[in-house]
Design an enzyme around this catalytic site. Structure first.
Site, mmCIF file in Angstrom:
data_model
loop_
_atom_site.group_PDB
_atom_site.id
_atom_site.type_symbol
_atom_site.label_atom_id
_atom_site.label_comp_id
_atom_site.label_asym_id
_atom_site.label_seq_id
_atom_site.Cartn_x
_atom_site.Cartn_y
_atom_site.Cartn_z
ATOM 1 N N HIS A 101 12.771 25.846 40.880
ATOM 2 C CA HIS A 101 12.738 27.231 41.374
ATOM 3 C C HIS A 101 14.187 27.569 41.743
ATOM 4 O O HIS A 101 14.932 26.691 42.189
ATOM 5 C CB HIS A 101 11.951 27.380 42.668
ATOM 6 C CG HIS A 101 10.516 26.970 42.633
ATOM 7 N ND1 HIS A 101 10.115 25.669 42.799
ATOM 8 C CD2 HIS A 101 9.382 27.698 42.518
ATOM 9 C CE1 HIS A 101 8.790 25.617 42.765
ATOM 10 N NE2 HIS A 101 8.321 26.834 42.586
ATOM 11 N N ASP A 104 15.240 26.112 44.973
ATOM 12 C CA ASP A 104 15.367 24.644 45.096
ATOM 13 C C ASP A 104 16.805 24.216 44.885
ATOM 14 O O ASP A 104 17.268 23.255 45.491
ATOM 15 C CB ASP A 104 14.560 23.903 44.018
ATOM 16 C CG ASP A 104 13.109 24.292 43.995
ATOM 17 O OD1 ASP A 104 12.591 24.691 45.048
ATOM 18 O OD2 ASP A 104 12.495 24.180 42.917
#
Ligand code: XUL
Ligand code: CO
Length: 437
Positions: A101, A104
């Site tokens: 993501h 992240d």
């Protein structure tokens, strides 16, 4: 690359089923041929950035237990350290792919512009690491669920400004995914659902979600992103009800908004369980509907009702899941992503290596079993036999729309039809299945 948490680990190698070395593969022999392709080509294994490098062991009752040097620090320096550790773990495991993501890989900035600049900056570093190691991006995705702005949903938010913010975020994340050669783009609607119907207009929210997805698909074509757009079904958690409930529900949604030829599914074992299905049910359903895309391989806990995201370890279940994948002709641009995290007490970097070694080996062993099921052909032969009547002239005419209800009734009467029940042979089939694992 500088010293990382994984510098002390040698690459995990294949030693064969007799090996007692816990940091060796007993089944994953990446160049071994199964049904004409290498194991590596079949499985297309990916490490999930969020679980492996972001999750810190918190639960609703407890503080973080897992501490890594980059945690608790914002900005590019921490992001680079995390990326170095990530690519070093990929080296140890020898996996071909990873998934992330946007949030992240680098922290969110104070403004939309700053967040975008952060992502662009880390993407440059990720691109360099990809070039150096040959590791590729299986899929990228945007986190449209953690920030409080998304508490009432992203695309399905009652506030159009949140819709716009989420759309702009996905545009940028798709740009970055394309820049990194990402092979798919995933949308998981963690907050696209509701906590109470009392404050929710389902009709509006579905239309919003349909519009959002259409925008993404149109944009994908405009920029020439060759990868698949994938929706990841999940019935609930974090919300009480999520619109992408399961494979069949998402298919209905895609049909309604004319997107069934454009979007496929990323199916997750634990999500299937939460929906009251088996993983193979979701895979076989998606395959039957022509929307099988990619898999998040993990497992839930039969005694717990939430998404525990554990590494898979059940051979029979995974073998059956892969059997339906092979039957469908494979996953195309998809792969097997370990959407799984360490347990709260597994705090050492070594635990992360053990977790992946076990998961990878399980998938490899399951692939061998699934390959044997296909090669042997007895499961498929039994199935063909069971439906053989539909391949005869009358079966084809019935299904092909060549008979009216009156004609069917007249024929049944004229022939005085009296169909005889035939055994479904479930026990025989279950025994046959056990013989492969
Ligand atoms: C959440 C989940 C996500 C998606 C990507 O349950 O599975 O991590 O895989 O957003
Ligand atoms: Co997932």
């Amino acid at each position: 690359m500088t010293e990382t948490l994984f510098s002390g680990f040698a690459p995990v190698v294949y030693e064969g089923p007799q090996s007692r070395n816990p940091l060796a593969f007993r089944w994953y022999d990446r160049t071994r041929i199964v049904l004409g392709k290498t194991m590596e080509e079949h499985l297309r294994l990916a490490v999930a950035y969020w679980h492996s490098f972001v999750m810190n062991g918190t639960d609703p009752f407890g503080a973080p237990t897992i501490q890594r040097p980059w945690m608790g620090r914002d900005g590019l320096e921490a992001a680079r350290e995390k990326a170095d550790a990530a690519f070093d773990l990929f080296r140890v495991l020898g996996v071909p792919y990873y998934c992330f993501h946007d949030r992240d890989v680098v922290s969110e900035g104070a403004t939309f512009r700053e967040s975008a600049a952060n992502l662009d900056a880390i993407a440059e570093i990720l691109a360099r690491r990809q070039d150096e190691t040959g590791v590729r991006l299986l899929w990228g995705t945007a986190n449209l669920f953690s920030h409080p702005r998304y508490m009432a949903g992203a695309a399905t938010n009652p506030d159009p400004e949140v819709f716009a913010y989420a759309a702009a975020t996905v545009k940028h994340c798709l740009d970055v995914t394309k820049r990194l050669g990402g092979e798919n783009y995933v949308l998981w609607g963690g907050r696209e659902g509701y906590d109470t119907l009392l404050n929710t207009d389902i009709g509006r929210e579905l239309d919003q979600m349909g519009r959002f997805l259409s925008l993404v698909v149109e944009y994908k074509h405009r920029i020439g992103f060759a990868g698949a757009i994938l929706i990841e079904p999940k019935p609930k958690e974090p919300t009480k009800h999520q619109y992408d409930f399961d494979a069949a529900t998402v298919y209905g949604f895609l049909k309604r908004y004319g997107l069934e030829g454009e979007v496929k599914l990323n199916l997750e074992a634990n999500h299937a369980q939460l929906a009251g299905h088996s993983f193979e049910h979701e895979i076989a359903t998606a395959a039957a509907l022509g929307i099988l895309g990619s898999l998040d391989v993990n497992r839930g806990d039969a005694l717990l009702g939430w998404d525990t995201d554990q590494f898979p370890n059940a051979l029979g279940d995974t073998a059956l899941a892969l059997y339906y994948v092979l039957k469908a002709g494979g996953l195309g641009s998809g792969g097997l992503n370990f959407d799984a995290k360490l347990r709260r007490q597994s705090i050492d970097p070594e635990d992360l290596v053990h977790a992946h070694v076990g998961g990878i080996d399980l998938c490899a062993r399951a692939l061998l079993a699934a390959g044997a099921m296909i090669e042997d052909g007895r499961l498929a032969a039994d199935l063909r036999q069971r439906y053989a009547g539909w391949d005869g002239p009358e079966g084809r005419a019935l299904l092909g729309g060549e008979r009216t209800l009156e004609q069917i009734a007249a024929d049944v009467t004229a022939r005085d039809l009296d169909p005889k029940p035939r055994s479904g042979r479930q026990e025989y089939l279950e025994n046959l299945l056990s013989s492969y694992t």
